[in-house]
Design an enzyme around this catalytic site. Structure first.
Site, PDB file in Angstrom:
ATOM      1  N   LYS A 197      -0.565  11.882  -2.449  1.00  0.00           N
ATOM      2  CA  LYS A 197      -0.907  12.817  -1.354  1.00  0.00           C
ATOM      3  C   LYS A 197       0.099  13.967  -1.333  1.00  0.00           C
ATOM      4  O   LYS A 197      -0.261  15.119  -1.177  1.00  0.00           O
ATOM      5  CB  LYS A 197      -0.898  12.055  -0.031  1.00  0.00           C
ATOM      6  CG  LYS A 197      -0.663  12.929   1.157  1.00  0.00           C
ATOM      7  CD  LYS A 197      -1.765  12.891   2.132  1.00  0.00           C
ATOM      8  CE  LYS A 197      -1.566  13.840   3.269  1.00  0.00           C
ATOM      9  NZ  LYS A 197      -0.192  13.974   3.720  1.00  0.00           N
TER      10      LYS A 197
ATOM     11  N   SER B 125       1.229  10.326   8.398  1.00  0.00           N
ATOM     12  CA  SER B 125       1.899   9.926   9.643  1.00  0.00           C
ATOM     13  C   SER B 125       1.676  10.978  10.728  1.00  0.00           C
ATOM     14  O   SER B 125       1.725  10.676  11.915  1.00  0.00           O
ATOM     15  CB  SER B 125       3.394   9.768   9.399  1.00  0.00           C
ATOM     16  OG  SER B 125       3.597   8.835   8.381  1.00  0.00           O
TER      17      SER B 125
ATOM     18  N   GLY C 132       8.911   5.953   7.437  1.00  0.00           N
ATOM     19  CA  GLY C 132       8.366   5.115   8.505  1.00  0.00           C
ATOM     20  C   GLY C 132       7.035   5.639   9.004  1.00  0.00           C
ATOM     21  O   GLY C 132       6.347   6.374   8.303  1.00  0.00           O
TER      22      GLY C 132
ATOM     23  N   HIS D 288       0.743   4.011   3.114  1.00  0.00           N
ATOM     24  CA  HIS D 288       2.007   3.378   2.712  1.00  0.00           C
ATOM     25  C   HIS D 288       1.757   1.943   2.225  1.00  0.00           C
ATOM     26  O   HIS D 288       2.399   1.487   1.278  1.00  0.00           O
ATOM     27  CB  HIS D 288       2.974   3.309   3.899  1.00  0.00           C
ATOM     28  CG  HIS D 288       3.429   4.645   4.405  1.00  0.00           C
ATOM     29  ND1 HIS D 288       3.050   5.144   5.623  1.00  0.00           N
ATOM     30  CD2 HIS D 288       4.247   5.575   3.849  1.00  0.00           C
ATOM     31  CE1 HIS D 288       3.617   6.326   5.806  1.00  0.00           C
ATOM     32  NE2 HIS D 288       4.341   6.615   4.754  1.00  0.00           N
TER      33      HIS D 288
END
Ligand code: PAF
Length: 262
Positions: free
Chosen positions: A142, A182, A23, A29
């Site tokens: 990544k 994130s 998430g 993403h």
């Protein structure tokens, strides 16, 4: 787009193109979802903050979570379903250790800094593959070592996820070069400037220059190495070479990598 949480619901998406995530979705993403779309299969994005891959001192409790926004992002690039299982669905019994592929235990890389991390990743990825039964899965480069670990895991477990293919998606960067992550949301303005040292370091062609660059930006180095892109060992002549770095800014851990021509 459907939002699913149960094992029985995800069965309808067997042989999909699958993008596992934790998430806090960002452009990186979304590029994975776009790559999955190109396979012309239904695309499923999983969102599960996997407690097994965090060590006790890491940021499991504060890891950014926003399911509604993540679903909107996933839908905006054409995902067909988000699969957001509960911990109970993921781990109905205590997760069992799995044989780790070679790429998980390379000297001086992730394993040296986060000893239980890849066991946690492999346990979660294996369970997700069992639940979703995808035909294709997309991972970001990544997390280059993670990409190789999962690639080897798929080969190792070839009878479990028959014909599963893995695709690696290029790193997406902000305009100034910082790789999207994130965890970038944690960076203060000053740390955001310092974080550019990672991108600078991975364009160096010697390990000494990489270390010097990271030091110049005031980054606390975990590793800065040149390795074979295939094996993550010391490169032999003619092999493609990858610069891999991990560094800390306070409590924030950042990683980056790139193919280089030493
Ligand atoms: O890369 C991630 O987001 C996680 O490690 C993954 C692959 C979803 C497993 O929890």
């Amino acid at each position: 787009m459907e939002v699913l949480t149960r094992e029985s619901e995800i069965a309808a998406f067997k042989e999909c193109a699958f993008v596992p995530t934790m998430g806090a979705l960002h452009e990186g993403h979304l590029s994975l979802i776009r790559m999955a779309k190109k396979t012309n299969r239904p695309v499923v994005v999983s969102i599960f903050v996997n407690p097994e891959q965090f060590s006790p001192e890491e940021d499991l409790d504060t890891y950014p979570r926003n399911l509604e926004q993540d679903c909107a992002f996933a839908a905006s690039v054409g995902a067909d379903a988000v699969f957001a299982p509960s911990v109970e669905t993921m781990y109905p019994t205590a997760p069992q250790p799995i044989a780790l592929p070679d790429a998980a235990t390379m000297p001086q890389l992730e394993d040296a800094c986060r000893p239980a991390h890849f066991m946690g990743v492999c346990v979660a990825v294996a369970r997700l593959f069992d639940l979703v039964q995808p035909a294709v899965t997309v991972f970001g480069l990544k997390d280059y070592q993670q990409y190789l670990v999962v690639k080897q895991l798929i080969v190792q477990e070839e009878n479990r996820w028959k014909n599963l293919k893995i695709l690696g998606a290029e790193i997406i960067r902000d305009e100034d070069g910082l790789a999207m992550s994130s965890r970038n949301v944690y960076l203060t303005t000053e740390q955001r400037k310092q974080s550019l040292g990672l991108h600078k370091a991975i364009s160096c062609t010697t390990q000494n220059d990489m270390v010097e660059t990271l030091n110049t930006y005031g980054l606390d180095i975990e590793y800065a190495v040149l390795r074979s892109s295939r094996s993550l060992l010391t490169p032999i002549d003619g092999e493609p070479v990858r610069a891999l770095v991990a560094a800390r800014l306070g409590n924030i851990r950042l990683i980056d990598n790139a193919e280089v021509q030493p």
